[in-house]
Design an enzyme around this catalytic site. Sequence first.
Site: not given
Ligand code: NAD
Ligand code: TYD
Length: 341
Positions: A35, A123-125, A148, A152, A177, A204
């Site tokens: 994606t 995720t913790d969310e 989202y 999850k 995060n 912000v």
């Molecule tokens: P990301 O958005 O950077 O990457 C997601 C990947 O999944 C991409 O490579 C995308 O191409 C692929 N993808 C999306 N839909 C797909 C599908 N239907 N089939 C196959 N591939 C698909 O996300 P990330 O930040 O690397 O997060 C990875 C996982 O970790 C997610 O499940 C997310 O919920 C979880 N997670 C993320 C965080 C964070 O802070 N980033 C924290 C806790 C949990």
């Molecule tokens: P984000 O990285 O989107 O993670 P999540 O919402 O999944 O925790 O955002 C982290 C925090 O930053 C969240 O409180 C929203 C805030 N935020 C901004 O203030 N400005 C921005 O442009 C973005 C993307 C996030």
Amino acid sequence: MRLLVTGGAGFIGSNFISYVLEHTSHSVINLDALTYAGNLENLAEVEKDPRYRFVHGDVADVEILESVFSMKPEAVIHLAAETHVDRSILESGAFVRANVNGTHRLLEIGRRHGVWKFIHVSTDEVYGSLGSTGRFTESSPLQPNSPYSASKAASDLLVRSYFQTYSFPAVITRCSNNYGPCQFPEKMIPLMICNAMDGVPLPVYGDGGNIRDWIHVSDHCAALVRMLEVGEPGEVYNIGSDNQRDNLSLVREILCILGKPESLIQFVADRPGHDRRYAIDSSKIRHALGWSPKIQLPEGLARTVQWYRDHPTWVERVRTGAYRTYYRKMYHQRDRTLSSL
Ligand code: NAD
Ligand code: TYD
């Protein structure tokens, strides 16, 4: 062991695959739909490794899953998902399709083929938002507030049901995060770094007082490898490194590292349903699995800023026309004075 990693071209997935190939003897099949968030450039250093194989496909596509499972992966690390809260507010259908339907198909086919372990990266969310005190534990109620996090939570509960009903060997992780190299600049930390480097406003949301609990992606990867080795099926493990910051302080730290003025900060309209505070109690994984994080936020943030400074071509390529269109749509609705990138 042969691992199937879904979503391996994304931020955490690509860091995880590189970590596994460097620190273990496991081989990896990476199933990713590529994606907007998937980027094979993140894996350029491992693409010729004989222990690595890429399969382009959707986790919701049964035919693709059948062909991947015919390669007989012994364990699955399920990361593939739509992941950005703001996008889920604009259009939630893709989140239900990838996160709920995709996880369901993967569970069904995994169950039929049989795997030794299935790690579901939740995720913790899913816990929702905290007030001014306390932390999420594994027994906190699931109260997701965004499309989202709701998608999850749905997949998290489906995974739980497969353990309870079919003894499917699933482990659920709920991490806080992440930040670090190769994170797509729609998420807060890389977006603020990239904007600050360009000298354009840092948007912000609200009053900037929302708090997140940050973990460096390499600590998350180490926890997932530990989970593979000794995580107990049927259990849920929080993962976090106890680095809470309010958004405004974090943005100020980024500006300070880059030597940019605080006048770049621009307060914009808040995110609807914006979770106020996350803080994670990760004592279970620390005691049960002997894992602990190695990188504290000030060091991790400095390293991350340096990574973005060192990779201008990566940054330029991901901030394409599609990214600019997204940015305009997302941020002009928050503040009409925000100029385009
Ligand atoms: P990301 O958005 O950077 O990457 C997601 C990947 O999944 C991409 O490579 C995308 O191409 C692929 N993808 C999306 N839909 C797909 C599908 N239907 N089939 C196959 N591939 C698909 O996300 P990330 O930040 O690397 O997060 C990875 C996982 O970790 C997610 O499940 C997310 O919920 C979880 N997670 C993320 C965080 C964070 O802070 N980033 C924290 C806790 C949990
Ligand atoms: P984000 O990285 O989107 O993670 P999540 O919402 O999944 O925790 O955002 C982290 C925090 O930053 C969240 O409180 C929203 C805030 N935020 C901004 O203030 N400005 C921005 O442009 C973005 C993307 C996030």
